[in-house]
Design an enzyme around this catalytic site. Sequence first.
Site, PDB file in Angstrom:
ATOM      1  N   LYS A   1       0.859  -1.186   0.000  1.00  0.00           N
ATOM      2  CA  LYS A   1       0.000   0.000   0.000  1.00  0.00           C
ATOM      3  C   LYS A   1       0.894   1.235   0.000  1.00  0.00           C
ATOM      4  O   LYS A   1       1.709   1.427   0.897  1.00  0.00           O
ATOM      5  CB  LYS A   1      -0.899  -0.002   1.235  1.00  0.00           C
ATOM      6  CG  LYS A   1      -1.709   1.280   1.360  1.00  0.00           C
ATOM      7  CD  LYS A   1      -2.787   1.195   2.404  1.00  0.00           C
ATOM      8  CE  LYS A   1      -3.499   2.519   2.551  1.00  0.00           C
ATOM      9  NZ  LYS A   1      -4.582   2.458   3.509  1.00  0.00           N
TER      10      LYS A   1
ATOM     11  N   LYS B   1      -2.248  -1.428  -3.794  1.00  0.00           N
ATOM     12  CA  LYS B   1      -3.113  -0.259  -3.716  1.00  0.00           C
ATOM     13  C   LYS B   1      -2.281   1.000  -3.804  1.00  0.00           C
ATOM     14  O   LYS B   1      -1.257   1.066  -3.133  1.00  0.00           O
ATOM     15  CB  LYS B   1      -3.841  -0.320  -2.373  1.00  0.00           C
ATOM     16  CG  LYS B   1      -4.727   0.851  -2.085  1.00  0.00           C
ATOM     17  CD  LYS B   1      -5.369   0.672  -0.741  1.00  0.00           C
ATOM     18  CE  LYS B   1      -6.124   1.940  -0.413  1.00  0.00           C
ATOM     19  NZ  LYS B   1      -6.559   1.971   0.938  1.00  0.00           N
TER      20      LYS B   1
HETATM   21  C1  PBG Z   1      -7.032   3.818   5.669  1.00  0.00           C
HETATM   22  C2  PBG Z   1      -7.518   3.501   4.321  1.00  0.00           C
HETATM   23  C3  PBG Z   1      -7.419   4.378   3.242  1.00  0.00           C
HETATM   24  C4  PBG Z   1      -8.041   3.754   2.176  1.00  0.00           C
HETATM   25  C5  PBG Z   1      -8.499   2.508   2.606  1.00  0.00           C
HETATM   26  N1  PBG Z   1      -8.158   2.367   3.945  1.00  0.00           N
HETATM   27  C6  PBG Z   1      -6.866   5.732   3.165  1.00  0.00           C
HETATM   28  C7  PBG Z   1      -5.567   6.019   3.754  1.00  0.00           C
HETATM   29  O1  PBG Z   1      -4.689   5.159   3.861  1.00  0.00           O
HETATM   30  O2  PBG Z   1      -5.382   7.168   4.154  1.00  0.00           O
HETATM   31  C8  PBG Z   1      -8.174   4.394   0.822  1.00  0.00           C
HETATM   32  C9  PBG Z   1      -9.210   3.871  -0.078  1.00  0.00           C
HETATM   33  C10 PBG Z   1      -9.565   4.786  -1.183  1.00  0.00           C
HETATM   34  O3  PBG Z   1      -8.964   5.868  -1.387  1.00  0.00           O
HETATM   35  O4  PBG Z   1     -10.491   4.422  -1.918  1.00  0.00           O
HETATM   36  N2  PBG Z   1      -6.678   2.792   6.500  1.00  0.00           N
END
Ligand code: PBG
Length: 329
Positions: A196, A254
Amino acid sequence: MYPLRRNRRLRTNDAVRHLVRETILTPSDFLVPLFVVEGKGIKEEITSMPDYYRLSLDNLEKEVKELWSMGLCAVLLFAKVPDALKDNKGVEALNPDGLMQRAIKTVKNACPEMVVMTDVAMDPYSSYGHDGIVEDGIVLNDETVELLADMSVSHAQAGADFVAPSDMMDGRILSIREALEEVELFHTGIMSYSAKYASAFYGPFRDALDSAPVDLKNVPKDKKTYQMDSANRFEAITETQADIDEGADIVMVKPGLCYLDIVREIRNEVDVPVAVYQVSGEYAMLKAAAEKGWLDHDAVMMEQLIAFKRAGANIIASYFAKDAVKLMG
Ligand code: PBG
């Protein structure tokens, strides 16, 4: 001599193209992210995510029944936590009667066979908008991991089929697996957000949950000390392999589009299912361009979704899931 091979023969018409098509999307490829809120009769549009909504539990019930009838068989739940319940410890995350825990039960009651995955992360519960406990400007790792393990057990006890830790703390998969084993929840799976990236594409999601890092002294402004640097490729493999070794059943890359190279690389490298998350900013970009009439919404949407599968993703988390399935007819 003129070439014997004419590649255009395989593109002659729709029927031939279909016959030789290498990648075909089906409803069961998708994982549908859903945002839940407290209240009744609520279906609020998220400003930066046109046509996407926060749902109260009664509407969540209707939504999952509709998804199931369309052949969409997996959801990923996110809870929007009221400000008054946020703190720097994630206490509310463990409330057996909390919004997430009730949402899990709602889906399972409405649609027992639906695969229910839950977001395991502290940010929706954090008064600082971080995925961990903040102390002196640092997001603490091991203390946060303990919370994530307890949170996973709480979700699993409420009926989640998979917990999906999205935090990027080190060692969390092993701790979560051990915590689940400890309470004999052997069958609860873990889908790990393994690679991520610290991405600017998460903006609309943070609007949806009101979960952006707050602007306060001694609170990090971004998530770069735990989420990955977008310039790195080898690190994605190291992270993913570590999560598999620790017990992840499914791994995830992601965001999606900017990281298709990583999806392919991970798919080639590992032998567990690989998911990709087409995130909120990717959704918002297309919606905005389509609204202006600059892009053909449906055509671009399908082209992007096919690209995820062609790149090697077995599971696609996407806010377009319903739209795409409708088009598949
Ligand atoms: C946070 C989380 C995020 C997303 C999923 N879980 C945002 C972040 O890491 O700040 C993003 C998903 C999206 O943008 O569609 N744990």
